[in-house]
Design an enzyme around this catalytic site. Sequence first.
Site, PDB file in Angstrom:
ATOM      1  N   HIS A 135       5.769   6.380   5.852  1.00 24.97           N
ATOM      2  CA  HIS A 135       7.046   6.552   5.173  1.00 24.97           C
ATOM      3  C   HIS A 135       6.791   7.140   3.797  1.00 24.97           C
ATOM      4  O   HIS A 135       5.670   7.100   3.284  1.00 24.97           O
ATOM      5  CB  HIS A 135       7.792   5.222   5.052  1.00 24.97           C
ATOM      6  CG  HIS A 135       7.022   4.160   4.331  1.00 24.97           C
ATOM      7  ND1 HIS A 135       6.049   3.405   4.945  1.00 24.97           N
ATOM      8  CD2 HIS A 135       7.062   3.738   3.042  1.00 24.97           C
ATOM      9  CE1 HIS A 135       5.537   2.555   4.079  1.00 24.97           C
ATOM     10  NE2 HIS A 135       6.128   2.744   2.911  1.00 24.97           N
ATOM     11  N   THR A 136       7.834   7.685   3.211  1.00 24.97           N
ATOM     12  CA  THR A 136       7.719   8.253   1.879  1.00 24.97           C
ATOM     13  C   THR A 136       7.874   7.149   0.843  1.00 24.97           C
ATOM     14  O   THR A 136       8.151   5.997   1.173  1.00 24.97           O
ATOM     15  CB  THR A 136       8.792   9.332   1.652  1.00 24.97           C
ATOM     16  OG1 THR A 136      10.088   8.741   1.838  1.00 24.97           O
ATOM     17  CG2 THR A 136       8.626  10.473   2.639  1.00 24.97           C
TER      18      THR A 136
END
Length: 226
Positions: A135-136
């Site tokens: 995920h960012t």
Amino acid sequence: MELKVKDVVRFFNVPENTIYEWIETRGFPACKVRGQFRFNREELLEWATTTGTRTSARFFPDNCAQQERADIGSALETGGIFYLVKGQNKQEVLRNVVGLLRLPEKLDREFLLQMLLAREALASTGIGQGIAIPHTRNPIVLAVDKPMVSLLFLEKPVEFGAVDGRPVHTLFTLVSPTIRVHLNILSRIAYVLHDAAFRRMLEERAKVLDIAQQIRRIEDSLGTQP
């Protein structure tokens, strides 16, 4: 949403002293506001997922509007399950993962890939037991009608720098229309991954229907949790 110590105690089903101990010894995410600890739900979810710490069903946002409620089963049906994802290393795997995701056509996939790689450079998203949730730094919130969870089985395990040192064989990705939905789904993923039978299914690369049925069973049980 800022949480107080009493909220966190309920979410983790542990004594208050345990929360303070975690802050001191386990990197439990907290900040002090006017001498009082305050907590961010998203940061707690990431910490719980990464460290394998069990949460209670109370962690799931209970004040979501109906249109913002979501379940993994439906989100996974939208995002899809992929087998034999290729890649010799983390970067190759993530590039192939981004290429498989059912994203809006105009989305810059190369930019998303670089964001994922930047997040991995800060700390691995490998949560242990062969699983990673790339995920960012911030939730991937896009102009989509409903949340998408994708489950991806790698062709062969890849070194990911996971917390337990084990290579990763399975990845989850999450795309949401709002941050609130992101938190709802992420909390459910963390909960589902504590189910031993489900983890065995991931190791065995079970069939799509079997995975979907097991997720439904686990999510149905949430209604009976205290």
